[in-house]
Design an enzyme around this catalytic site. Structure first.
Site, PDB file in Angstrom:
ATOM      1  N   ASP A  12      50.032  36.001  34.136  1.00  0.00           N
ATOM      2  CA  ASP A  12      50.441  35.650  35.497  1.00  0.00           C
ATOM      3  C   ASP A  12      51.444  34.501  35.524  1.00  0.00           C
ATOM      4  O   ASP A  12      52.221  34.379  36.483  1.00  0.00           O
ATOM      5  CB  ASP A  12      49.214  35.258  36.336  1.00  0.00           C
ATOM      6  CG  ASP A  12      48.237  36.397  36.478  1.00  0.00           C
ATOM      7  OD1 ASP A  12      48.674  37.503  36.822  1.00  0.00           O
ATOM      8  OD2 ASP A  12      47.031  36.191  36.228  1.00  0.00           O
ATOM      9  N   HIS A  70      41.791  32.263  30.593  1.00  0.00           N
ATOM     10  CA  HIS A  70      41.419  33.675  30.682  1.00  0.00           C
ATOM     11  C   HIS A  70      39.997  33.827  30.186  1.00  0.00           C
ATOM     12  O   HIS A  70      39.571  33.115  29.275  1.00  0.00           O
ATOM     13  CB  HIS A  70      42.388  34.533  29.845  1.00  0.00           C
ATOM     14  CG  HIS A  70      42.298  35.996  30.121  1.00  0.00           C
ATOM     15  ND1 HIS A  70      41.384  36.806  29.499  1.00  0.00           N
ATOM     16  CD2 HIS A  70      43.003  36.792  30.963  1.00  0.00           C
ATOM     17  CE1 HIS A  70      41.540  38.053  29.937  1.00  0.00           C
ATOM     18  NE2 HIS A  70      42.506  38.061  30.823  1.00  0.00           N
ATOM     19  N   HIS A 124      41.701  37.635  40.135  1.00  0.00           N
ATOM     20  CA  HIS A 124      42.128  38.765  39.306  1.00  0.00           C
ATOM     21  C   HIS A 124      43.623  38.973  39.496  1.00  0.00           C
ATOM     22  O   HIS A 124      44.432  38.288  38.887  1.00  0.00           O
ATOM     23  CB  HIS A 124      41.319  40.012  39.693  1.00  0.00           C
ATOM     24  CG  HIS A 124      41.494  41.181  38.772  1.00  0.00           C
ATOM     25  ND1 HIS A 124      42.207  41.132  37.600  1.00  0.00           N
ATOM     26  CD2 HIS A 124      41.050  42.465  38.874  1.00  0.00           C
ATOM     27  CE1 HIS A 124      42.176  42.315  37.012  1.00  0.00           C
ATOM     28  NE2 HIS A 124      41.494  43.144  37.767  1.00  0.00           N
TER      29      HIS A 124
END
Length: 396
Positions: free
Chosen positions: A332, A278, A239
């Site tokens: 990210d 994702h 996460h």
């Protein structure tokens, strides 16, 4: 709102493979929400109807947090009052500073573990933490949104053996965070970059940490407990921790000319490439698009263009090889490069994620309370249905 209870005749016991279910709750709808929506096919993210691209260009973190909390854009007067409340709650008790200092100086704690404990400590110094009214819950939401930034900045300084820098009331939320972290007023450009980072991380529909916050809130536990649960969920590398792994990967690759071969070897070994893929997005994460543009200027200023060039090679190879399968860059991938180029320690990336996501967590906690039903899903039991109890002296 209508909800459908599971039929009483459903049998929740059987053999593996006997029933189909959504592993990891993938695609399962657990509640209605007006906070944010992720369109994974079109690559869209909206906060209460407003595209993330618009908020990143025109809004501030304070205004975005207000939008998520109150489900509307504020008037000038409303925003001034909200910012004033954030400023008045910035300071934290000396006892919390002391804990952060000791943890950072004497123990090899993960910053998220320190953050988790520090937020829990804040509850002990808040006389209204257990007050069960919507006014109190709203007040705790604003306190937590404000104070988590102070805690994370203090953690960052403690890890370097530096004393905390106390907050200033005259700076924006993002600028004040950088001031507390580095000990000097930030360049306006970097303050704006941090503002955008916080906006992009503020909410993301029913992710693991937000689900955790809502599940805890559904028990009518207090706001601090719900946020501590969210922090614990965010700590996981699947996460919030993925942005740290991106920088570890770039450091391992070392040079731009090594990037393509490194990725190909990793893919041949079935190794997961951090910053790609994702659960919801099957196309380019819109937040990654925004951060990539900021990365161009941030890396130029910092002299870290090498990281960006490596990232571009990795992105090209990954899209060529796996893009058709929906494996695209996520937020990210570029957030780590941007923050590292701003001089922020890699271990602080996930805590800074929390500084932004707190806005969504507390907004969802209040939304959950407005139409609450305790979360109580079921497991499909695949263990033995009948097993004889054998006295311990007779067990082989």
């Amino acid at each position: 709102m209508t909800t459908t209870a599971a039929p009483q005749e459903v049998k929740y016991i059987g053999k593996p493979g006997e029933v189909s279910f959504a592993k990891g709750l993938e695609g399962v709808i657990v509640a209605e929400s007006v906070k944010s929506y992720v369109d994974g096919i079109a690559g869209r993210l909206i906060y209460h109807g407003i595209p993330i691209e618009v908020l990143a260009e025109k809004s501030t973190f304070e205004e975005t947090a207000f939008l998520l909390l109150y489900d509307k854009l504020p008037t000038e007067d409303e925003l001034d009052v909200y910012k004033m409340r954030l400023r008045q709650y910035r300071e934290i008790p000396d006892e919390v500073y002391d804990f952060i200092s000791r943890a950072g100086r004497r123990y090899n704690f993960h910053p998220m573990s320190v953050l988790r404990t520090a937020i829990s400590m804040l509850a002990a110094f808040d006389d209204s933490a257990e007050e069960d009214t919507m006014i109190a819950h709203e007040r705790e939401a604003i306190k937590l949104t404000s104070r988590i930034a102070t805690v994370v900045a203090a953690i960052g300084r403690a890890r370097k053996g530096l004393p905390p820098v106390h907050p200033r009331p005259d700076l924006s939320h993002a600028a004040n965070f950088l001031y507390m972290l580095f000990g000097e007023e930030p360049d306006p450009f970097y303050a704006r970059v941090m503002d955008v980072i916080l906006i992009l991380h503020a909410d993301h529909e029913c992710n693991a940490s937000t689900f955790t916050v809502r599940a805890i809130t559904s028990t009518l536990s207090d706001m601090y407990s719900a946020v501590v649960g969210g922090i614990a969920a965010l700590k996981g590398p699947l996460h919030g921790g993925a942005n740290e792994e991106v920088m570890h990967m770039l450091h391992e690759i070392g040079e731009v000319e090594n990037a393509e071969a490194w990725v190909l070897r990793a893919l041949a070994r079935k190794k997961k490439i951090p910053g790609f893929g994702h659960r919801v997005y099957k196309t380019y994460d819109p937040r990654a698009h925004i951060l990539k543009q900021y990365a161009l200027e941030v890396t130029r200023r910092a002299g870290t263009e090498k990281w960006l060039r490596m990232a571009e090679v990795i992105e090209r190879v990954m899209i060529e090889r796996l893009g058709q399968k929906g494996i695209q860059p996520n937020v990210d991938f570029y957030s780590g490069i941007v923050m590292a180029s701003m001089g922020i320690e890699t271990a602080l990336f996930t805590p800074i994620f929390a500084v932004g996501r707190i806005a969504g967590w507390v907004a969802h906690a209040l939304e959950q309370r407005k139409d609450n039903r305790i979360y109580r899903p079921r497991f499909f039991y695949v263990g033995p249905e009948h097993m004889e109890y054998i006295p311990i002296e007779e067990r082989g």
